[in-house]
Write a protein that holds these residues in place. Structure first.
Motif, PDB file in Angstrom:
ATOM      1  N   SER A 262       0.809  -1.225   0.000  1.00  0.00           N
ATOM      2  CA  SER A 262       0.000   0.000   0.000  1.00  0.00           C
ATOM      3  C   SER A 262       0.834   1.262   0.000  1.00  0.00           C
ATOM      4  O   SER A 262       0.316   2.341  -0.308  1.00  0.00           O
ATOM      5  CB  SER A 262      -0.932   0.005   1.219  1.00  0.00           C
ATOM      6  OG  SER A 262      -1.817  -1.086   1.180  1.00  0.00           O
TER       7      SER A 262
ATOM      8  N   PHE B 166       0.525   1.744  -3.685  1.00  0.00           N
ATOM      9  CA  PHE B 166      -0.820   1.755  -4.264  1.00  0.00           C
ATOM     10  C   PHE B 166      -1.722   2.798  -3.613  1.00  0.00           C
ATOM     11  O   PHE B 166      -2.573   3.392  -4.275  1.00  0.00           O
ATOM     12  CB  PHE B 166      -1.479   0.373  -4.116  1.00  0.00           C
ATOM     13  CG  PHE B 166      -0.876  -0.677  -4.999  1.00  0.00           C
ATOM     14  CD1 PHE B 166      -0.775  -0.478  -6.362  1.00  0.00           C
ATOM     15  CD2 PHE B 166      -0.419  -1.863  -4.472  1.00  0.00           C
ATOM     16  CE1 PHE B 166      -0.225  -1.440  -7.187  1.00  0.00           C
ATOM     17  CE2 PHE B 166       0.129  -2.842  -5.283  1.00  0.00           C
ATOM     18  CZ  PHE B 166       0.226  -2.625  -6.657  1.00  0.00           C
TER      19      PHE B 166
ATOM     20  N   ALA C  59      -2.858 -10.919  -3.713  1.00  0.00           N
ATOM     21  CA  ALA C  59      -4.071 -10.094  -3.659  1.00  0.00           C
ATOM     22  C   ALA C  59      -4.734 -10.172  -2.288  1.00  0.00           C
ATOM     23  O   ALA C  59      -5.176  -9.154  -1.735  1.00  0.00           O
ATOM     24  CB  ALA C  59      -5.053 -10.544  -4.738  1.00  0.00           C
TER      25      ALA C  59
ATOM     26  N   TYR D 136      -5.577  -7.061   0.230  1.00  0.00           N
ATOM     27  CA  TYR D 136      -6.867  -6.788   0.863  1.00  0.00           C
ATOM     28  C   TYR D 136      -6.718  -6.732   2.381  1.00  0.00           C
ATOM     29  O   TYR D 136      -7.266  -5.844   3.040  1.00  0.00           O
ATOM     30  CB  TYR D 136      -7.887  -7.879   0.507  1.00  0.00           C
ATOM     31  CG  TYR D 136      -8.194  -8.017  -0.957  1.00  0.00           C
ATOM     32  CD1 TYR D 136      -8.143  -6.925  -1.819  1.00  0.00           C
ATOM     33  CD2 TYR D 136      -8.541  -9.248  -1.497  1.00  0.00           C
ATOM     34  CE1 TYR D 136      -8.418  -7.058  -3.171  1.00  0.00           C
ATOM     35  CE2 TYR D 136      -8.828  -9.400  -2.843  1.00  0.00           C
ATOM     36  CZ  TYR D 136      -8.758  -8.304  -3.676  1.00  0.00           C
ATOM     37  OH  TYR D 136      -9.043  -8.439  -5.009  1.00  0.00           O
TER      38      TYR D 136
ATOM     39  N   MET E 168     -10.462   1.599  -1.865  1.00  0.00           N
ATOM     40  CA  MET E 168      -9.582   0.859  -2.769  1.00  0.00           C
ATOM     41  C   MET E 168      -9.820  -0.638  -2.661  1.00  0.00           C
ATOM     42  O   MET E 168      -9.877  -1.350  -3.668  1.00  0.00           O
ATOM     43  CB  MET E 168      -8.117   1.185  -2.472  1.00  0.00           C
ATOM     44  CG  MET E 168      -7.135   0.418  -3.339  1.00  0.00           C
ATOM     45  SD  MET E 168      -5.412   0.939  -3.109  1.00  0.00           S
ATOM     46  CE  MET E 168      -5.453   2.527  -3.946  1.00  0.00           C
ATOM     47  N   ALA E 169      -9.967  -1.142  -1.440  1.00  0.00           N
ATOM     48  CA  ALA E 169     -10.229  -2.570  -1.256  1.00  0.00           C
ATOM     49  C   ALA E 169     -11.529  -2.973  -1.926  1.00  0.00           C
ATOM     50  O   ALA E 169     -11.598  -4.000  -2.611  1.00  0.00           O
ATOM     51  CB  ALA E 169     -10.278  -2.901   0.237  1.00  0.00           C
TER      52      ALA E 169
ATOM     53  N   ASN F  48     -13.030  -1.640  -4.492  1.00  0.00           N
ATOM     54  CA  ASN F  48     -12.878  -1.648  -5.953  1.00  0.00           C
ATOM     55  C   ASN F  48     -12.030  -2.823  -6.430  1.00  0.00           C
ATOM     56  O   ASN F  48     -12.314  -3.433  -7.466  1.00  0.00           O
ATOM     57  CB  ASN F  48     -12.257  -0.335  -6.413  1.00  0.00           C
ATOM     58  CG  ASN F  48     -13.185   0.849  -6.214  1.00  0.00           C
ATOM     59  OD1 ASN F  48     -14.407   0.703  -6.278  1.00  0.00           O
ATOM     60  ND2 ASN F  48     -12.623   2.020  -5.952  1.00  0.00           N
ATOM     61  N   LEU F  49     -10.978  -3.152  -5.670  1.00  0.00           N
ATOM     62  CA  LEU F  49     -10.076  -4.231  -6.082  1.00  0.00           C
ATOM     63  C   LEU F  49     -10.736  -5.606  -5.965  1.00  0.00           C
ATOM     64  O   LEU F  49     -10.304  -6.553  -6.631  1.00  0.00           O
ATOM     65  CB  LEU F  49      -8.796  -4.195  -5.249  1.00  0.00           C
ATOM     66  CG  LEU F  49      -7.823  -3.058  -5.554  1.00  0.00           C
ATOM     67  CD1 LEU F  49      -6.655  -3.077  -4.576  1.00  0.00           C
ATOM     68  CD2 LEU F  49      -7.297  -3.157  -6.981  1.00  0.00           C
ATOM     69  N   TYR F  50     -11.763  -5.727  -5.137  1.00  0.00           N
ATOM     70  CA  TYR F  50     -12.420  -7.015  -4.984  1.00  0.00           C
ATOM     71  C   TYR F  50     -13.023  -7.517  -6.299  1.00  0.00           C
ATOM     72  O   TYR F  50     -13.203  -8.721  -6.484  1.00  0.00           O
ATOM     73  CB  TYR F  50     -13.511  -6.935  -3.911  1.00  0.00           C
ATOM     74  CG  TYR F  50     -13.038  -7.331  -2.535  1.00  0.00           C
ATOM     75  CD1 TYR F  50     -12.706  -8.644  -2.233  1.00  0.00           C
ATOM     76  CD2 TYR F  50     -12.926  -6.386  -1.515  1.00  0.00           C
ATOM     77  CE1 TYR F  50     -12.276  -9.001  -0.970  1.00  0.00           C
ATOM     78  CE2 TYR F  50     -12.495  -6.727  -0.250  1.00  0.00           C
ATOM     79  CZ  TYR F  50     -12.169  -8.043   0.022  1.00  0.00           C
ATOM     80  OH  TYR F  50     -11.737  -8.404   1.264  1.00  0.00           O
TER      81      TYR F  50
ATOM     82  N   LEU G 255     -11.641  -7.702  -9.027  1.00  0.00           N
ATOM     83  CA  LEU G 255     -10.635  -8.496  -9.729  1.00  0.00           C
ATOM     84  C   LEU G 255     -10.516  -9.906  -9.152  1.00  0.00           C
ATOM     85  O   LEU G 255      -9.910 -10.783  -9.776  1.00  0.00           O
ATOM     86  CB  LEU G 255      -9.274  -7.797  -9.654  1.00  0.00           C
ATOM     87  CG  LEU G 255      -9.198  -6.383 -10.254  1.00  0.00           C
ATOM     88  CD1 LEU G 255      -7.822  -5.786 -10.010  1.00  0.00           C
ATOM     89  CD2 LEU G 255      -9.517  -6.420 -11.739  1.00  0.00           C
TER      90      LEU G 255
ATOM     91  N   GLN H 266     -16.125  -7.520   0.157  1.00  0.00           N
ATOM     92  CA  GLN H 266     -16.406  -6.395  -0.740  1.00  0.00           C
ATOM     93  C   GLN H 266     -17.561  -5.550  -0.218  1.00  0.00           C
ATOM     94  O   GLN H 266     -17.486  -4.316  -0.213  1.00  0.00           O
ATOM     95  CB  GLN H 266     -16.734  -6.916  -2.140  1.00  0.00           C
ATOM     96  CG  GLN H 266     -16.965  -5.786  -3.146  1.00  0.00           C
ATOM     97  CD  GLN H 266     -17.156  -6.294  -4.558  1.00  0.00           C
ATOM     98  OE1 GLN H 266     -17.531  -7.449  -4.754  1.00  0.00           O
ATOM     99  NE2 GLN H 266     -16.910  -5.445  -5.535  1.00  0.00           N
TER     100      GLN H 266
END
Length: 341
Positions: A32, A35, A171, A175, A196-197, A199-201, A203, A244
């Motif tokens: 992080s 990121f 990943a 998270y 951010m977490a 949104n990344l979920y 993927l 998420q």
């Protein structure tokens, strides 16, 4: 199979799970710094959140490796010799990441701080990625002889399942780190971490589908443990959805528990899928099982007595450590006022 053999198989899995859960948050925080953080102050803030715990969390990795060595030495010897280079790279990454905390904080120039921040970032990425490769290489059929010698080629180490395993664990650690940051910071970075977490979920779902396909073709999990494999995979998807939703709605504790559960379920998937074996050989006659890899009954009895004494002490200490040092920190608490890096 004796009760003590089963107990130590469970304990080794538990120790690996605790390492990935606790140090996984540290790896995610390290990732992080690039990121999530937008300047050096925010990056230093992120690292400050894991400062009291990151080195202690690695005790569980040492304990897991030591337990393998003492309780199931044949498993330890075959795995560590067969995947020596992979473990060597993990060790190098652990060393560079470890020293980066002190060097980045005490560097005299902004360029020096920046370089060691990058070292921390790359170490935090490569360690879970390489561990993910190792664990998913371990569950595949391996070229192994009757003495437990593994003769791996590049394709045995780098293959679709191992690469997906590395991506998946990396990943999950990201998270875990973002949820940990949201729990331990105040100000905008707290909310940015949750966002951010969330949104990344998105993927995670295609990766999970690919992992299921790779598990089907490259392991025997669906042949030997169909029901348990399907149940654990379904639970992994459920905890991903839980993570998420709770990230998006600001339920930070639940989000952290969701990612923690997902990591634990990943370890359960591996250990239940392997059971009662430890390493599956291409020739089934050479497969290493819990029974033929274990130490003598006397050794297991002595180890169990020691574990019954030490594990409660360790559990009490870590619980006290996390509770006593839990507080939110903000940029106002940081002494370093340098911006940009």
């Amino acid at each position: 199979m004796s009760l003590l053999q089963l107990l130590w198989y469970f304990l080794i899995g538990l120790l690996f799970a605790l390492f990935l859960i606790l140090d996984g948050a540290d790896f995610g925080a390290g990732m992080s710094t690039r990121f999530l953080a937008t300047n050096y102050d925010e990056a230093a803030l992120v690292l400050r959140t894991i400062g009291p715990h990151w080195s202690g969390n690695e005790v569980f990795l040492v304990a897991a490796g030591g337990s393998m060595f003492a309780a199931m030495p044949m498993w330890y010897a075959s795995l560590f010799s067969g995947f020596y280079l992979l473990l060597f790279f993990i060790l190098v990454a652990l060393i560079f990441r470890g020293v980066s905390f002190e060097f980045s904080e005490n560097a005299e120039t902004r360029k020096g701080r920046n370089r060691w921040m990058w070292a921390n970032f790359f170490g935090s990425v490569f360690i879970p990625f390489l561990f993910g490769m190792l664990f998913t290489d371990m569950i595949q059929r391996l070229p192994m002889d009757g003495q437990g010698n593994i003769y791996v080629s590049l394709l045995n180490v780098i293959n679709p399942l191992s690469v997906l395993g590395g991506i998946t664990l990396t990943a999950l650690c990201l998270y875990q780190g973002l949820h940990y940051i949201a729990l331990h910071t105040a100000g905008l970075i707290r909310y940015h971490a949750s966002a951010m977490a969330s949104n990344l979920y998105w993927l995670a779902y295609p990766v999970e589908i690919l992992v299921v396909i790779a598990l089907y073709f490259q392991t025997n999990f669906f042949e030997t443990h169909l029901i348990s494999t399907v149940v654990v995979l379904a639970l992994i998807v459920a905890t991903t959805i839980w993570g998420q939703i709770t990230s998006a709605t600001g339920h930070e504790v639940q989000a952290y528990l969701a990612s923690t559960s997902t990591i634990a379920l990943l370890v359960i998937l591996i250990f239940v899928g392997l059971f009662p074996n430890l390493l599956n050989a291409e020739n089934p006659a050479h497969t290493i099982s819990i029974v033929n890899a274990s130490s003598s009954p006397y050794t297991l009895v002595v180890m169990t007595i020691v574990a019954c004494i030490l594990l409660p002490i360790i559990a009490i200490y870590f619980t006290w450590s996390y509770i006593s040092q839990f507080h939110r920190i903000s940029l106002k608490d940081m002494e370093d006022t340098n911006s940009g890096y």
